[in-house]
Enzyme design. Structure first.
Site, PDB file in Angstrom:
ATOM      1  N   PRO A  32      48.482 -16.055 131.569  1.00 47.94           N
ATOM      2  CA  PRO A  32      48.306 -17.476 131.481  1.00 47.94           C
ATOM      3  C   PRO A  32      48.763 -18.605 132.375  1.00 47.94           C
ATOM      4  CG  PRO A  32      49.968 -16.764 129.762  1.00 47.94           C
ATOM      5  CD  PRO A  32      49.582 -15.527 130.558  1.00 47.94           C
ATOM      6  N   ASN A  33      48.029 -19.247 132.664  1.00 49.22           N
ATOM      7  CA  ASN A  33      48.233 -20.802 133.806  1.00 49.22           C
ATOM      8  C   ASN A  33      48.205 -19.962 135.106  1.00 49.22           C
ATOM      9  OD1 ASN A  33      48.553 -22.655 131.541  1.00 49.22           O
ATOM     10  ND2 ASN A  33      50.579 -21.472 131.127  1.00 49.22           N
ATOM     11  N   ARG A  40      49.254 -25.918 140.318  1.00 52.48           N
ATOM     12  CA  ARG A  40      50.203 -26.113 139.176  1.00 52.48           C
ATOM     13  C   ARG A  40      51.589 -25.937 139.784  1.00 52.48           C
ATOM     14  NH1 ARG A  40      51.888 -20.676 136.191  1.00 52.48           N
ATOM     15  NH2 ARG A  40      53.303 -21.462 134.549  1.00 52.48           N
ATOM     16  N   TYR A  45      55.391 -22.569 142.615  1.00 50.51           N
ATOM     17  CA  TYR A  45      54.214 -21.635 142.686  1.00 50.51           C
ATOM     18  C   TYR A  45      53.721 -21.733 143.926  1.00 50.51           C
ATOM     19  CZ  TYR A  45      55.675 -21.191 137.842  1.00 50.51           C
ATOM     20  OH  TYR A  45      56.247 -20.973 136.523  1.00 50.51           O
ATOM     21  N   ASN A  96      51.406  -9.754 136.289  1.00 53.77           N
ATOM     22  CA  ASN A  96      52.120 -10.853 136.185  1.00 53.77           C
ATOM     23  C   ASN A  96      51.730 -11.615 134.927  1.00 53.77           C
ATOM     24  OD1 ASN A  96      53.373 -13.143 136.015  1.00 53.77           O
ATOM     25  ND2 ASN A  96      52.814 -14.083 138.260  1.00 53.77           N
ATOM     26  N   ALA A  99      54.220 -16.515 131.114  1.00 52.87           N
ATOM     27  CA  ALA A  99      55.002 -16.626 130.183  1.00 52.87           C
ATOM     28  C   ALA A  99      55.244 -15.682 129.160  1.00 52.87           C
ATOM     29  CB  ALA A  99      54.565 -18.057 129.489  1.00 52.87           C
ATOM     30  N   HIS A 102      58.255 -13.127 128.802  1.00 56.05           N
ATOM     31  CA  HIS A 102      59.336 -13.662 128.044  1.00 56.05           C
ATOM     32  C   HIS A 102      59.367 -13.607 126.537  1.00 56.05           C
ATOM     33  CE1 HIS A 102      59.867 -14.972 132.048  1.00 56.05           C
ATOM     34  NE2 HIS A 102      59.030 -15.912 131.885  1.00 56.05           N
ATOM     35  N   ASP A 109      54.590  -3.185 124.345  1.00 53.13           N
ATOM     36  CA  ASP A 109      54.173  -1.824 123.765  1.00 53.13           C
ATOM     37  C   ASP A 109      52.652  -1.323 124.309  1.00 53.13           C
ATOM     38  OD1 ASP A 109      56.080  -2.226 122.051  1.00 53.13           O
ATOM     39  OD2 ASP A 109      55.124  -2.716 120.260  1.00 53.13           O
ATOM     40  N   GLU A 120      55.529  -5.028 137.871  1.00 53.35           N
ATOM     41  CA  GLU A 120      55.658  -6.523 137.060  1.00 53.35           C
ATOM     42  C   GLU A 120      56.036  -7.386 138.497  1.00 53.35           C
ATOM     43  OE1 GLU A 120      59.091  -7.054 134.529  1.00 53.35           O
ATOM     44  OE2 GLU A 120      58.697  -9.175 134.407  1.00 53.35           O
ATOM     45  N   HIS A 122      56.335 -11.446 139.816  1.00 55.04           N
ATOM     46  CA  HIS A 122      56.531 -13.160 139.358  1.00 55.04           C
ATOM     47  C   HIS A 122      56.392 -13.744 140.827  1.00 55.04           C
ATOM     48  CE1 HIS A 122      57.036 -12.321 135.125  1.00 55.04           C
ATOM     49  NE2 HIS A 122      57.749 -11.263 135.593  1.00 55.04           N
ATOM     50  N   LEU A 123      55.721 -14.833 140.875  1.00 54.53           N
ATOM     51  CA  LEU A 123      55.914 -15.612 142.204  1.00 54.53           C
ATOM     52  C   LEU A 123      57.304 -16.123 142.469  1.00 54.53           C
ATOM     53  CD1 LEU A 123      52.343 -17.142 141.531  1.00 54.53           C
ATOM     54  CD2 LEU A 123      52.830 -15.908 143.527  1.00 54.53           C
ATOM     55  N   SER A 124      57.805 -16.711 141.237  1.00 54.69           N
ATOM     56  CA  SER A 124      59.313 -17.255 141.511  1.00 54.69           C
ATOM     57  C   SER A 124      60.366 -16.353 140.904  1.00 54.69           C
ATOM     58  CB  SER A 124      59.279 -18.532 140.312  1.00 54.69           C
ATOM     59  OG  SER A 124      59.145 -18.013 139.014  1.00 54.69           O
ATOM     60  N   ARG A 129      65.962 -19.326 137.423  1.00 52.32           N
ATOM     61  CA  ARG A 129      65.314 -20.558 136.658  1.00 52.32           C
ATOM     62  C   ARG A 129      66.291 -20.724 135.221  1.00 52.32           C
ATOM     63  NH1 ARG A 129      59.051 -20.281 136.998  1.00 52.32           N
ATOM     64  NH2 ARG A 129      59.379 -22.383 136.381  1.00 52.32           N
ATOM     65  N   ARG A 133      63.948 -17.397 131.007  1.00 43.78           N
ATOM     66  CA  ARG A 133      63.001 -16.798 131.513  1.00 43.78           C
ATOM     67  C   ARG A 133      63.700 -15.531 132.167  1.00 43.78           C
ATOM     68  NH1 ARG A 133      58.535 -20.293 132.907  1.00 43.78           N
ATOM     69  NH2 ARG A 133      59.163 -22.509 132.914  1.00 43.78           N
TER      70      ARG A 133
HETATM   71  C1  DQA Z   1      55.895 -16.649 136.450  1.00 45.18           C
HETATM   72  C2  DQA Z   1      57.187 -16.938 135.887  1.00 45.18           C
HETATM   73  C3  DQA Z   1      56.935 -17.246 134.326  1.00 45.18           C
HETATM   74  O1  DQA Z   1      58.293 -17.470 133.772  1.00 45.18           O
HETATM   75  C4  DQA Z   1      56.034 -18.621 134.320  1.00 45.18           C
HETATM   76  O2  DQA Z   1      56.041 -18.686 132.657  1.00 45.18           O
HETATM   77  C5  DQA Z   1      54.969 -18.235 134.800  1.00 45.18           C
HETATM   78  C6  DQA Z   1      54.829 -17.703 136.184  1.00 45.18           C
HETATM   79  C7  DQA Z   1      55.862 -16.303 138.073  1.00 45.18           C
HETATM   80  O3  DQA Z   1      55.057 -15.900 138.494  1.00 45.18           O
HETATM   81  O4  DQA Z   1      56.950 -16.860 138.804  1.00 45.18           O
HETATM   82  O5  DQA Z   1      53.842 -18.670 134.356  1.00 45.18           O
HETATM   83  O6  DQA Z   1      55.389 -15.388 136.031  1.00 45.18           O
END
Ligand code: DQA
Length: 188
Positions: A32-33, A40, A45, A96, A99, A102, A109, A120, A122-124, A129, A133
């Protein structure tokens, strides 16, 4: 798409990479997002759009002769369905979960049930953080986690997963008769 060369009955043939039967297939899922990448929270990011990120992943996949299927969803249920479906016809997953990382035991599952090597991303750097997270439900069912490196993390994930999936093939080649160090040196 660059052609792929193969030797068939002494004749070199070229055909599109996607038609190669034994190609590795990797599903890449953005949660999501992530559709908002580029606009964003740029200080966290970055400025690269999801489209540009997907193009970079596709380019590397072509270089590695891997077929990638890239998808983004804001829905947990859709992500779960795509993970379940990946059992048929895919060799691995890069995800990725954003959110949902977490919060989602259901995605965790689904990955465990799929039984496919999963990386897995994650950009950040989620460990630097907010406290909430730092917990990833996905890490426990992944072969590895890459975070904090920005978009290049996806490319490293693809290379890492490719290496993981081809390791047994390389191992076989290394242990094939005539490929040991002694044989290479010509020892009896
Ligand atoms: C994220 C880190 C997550 O905590 C956050 O909710 C995201 C992006 C990242 O790519 O850094 O939406 O997965």
């Amino acid at each position: 798409m660059p052609p792929c060369w193969t030797l068939s009955r002494g004749i070199f043939l070229a055909y599109p990479v996607c038609e190669q039967k034994d190609m590795l297939r990797i599903r890449v899922l953005h949660g999501p997002n992530l559709n908002l990448l580029g606009t964003r929270e740029q200080s966290i990011y970055g400025t690269l759009s999801l489209g540009a990120l997907d193009s970079a992943i596709t380019n590397l996949a072509e270089e590695l002769a891997v077929k990638v299927d890239l998808r983004q969803s804001n829905s947990e249920s859709e992500l779960i369905t795509w993970i379940q479906e990946a059992r048929k016809g895919y060799d691995g997953i890069i995800i990725n979960p954003a959110a949902y990382t977490h919060t989602s035991i259901a995605i965790r599952d689904a990955i465990a049930a799929a039984g496919l090597p999963t990386v897995e991303v994650h950009l950040s750097n989620i460990h630097q953080r907010e406290e909430f997270r730092r917990r990833s439900y996905i890490a426990e069912v992944s072969i590895g986690q890459i975070c904090g490196l920005g978009p290049i993390g996806y490319l490293l994930a693809l290379r890492g997963l490719y290496d993981h999936l081809t390791a047994s093939q390389r191992q076989k080649k290394m242990s094939a008769p005539g490929t040991s160090r002694r044989a290479a040196k010509g020892a009896r």
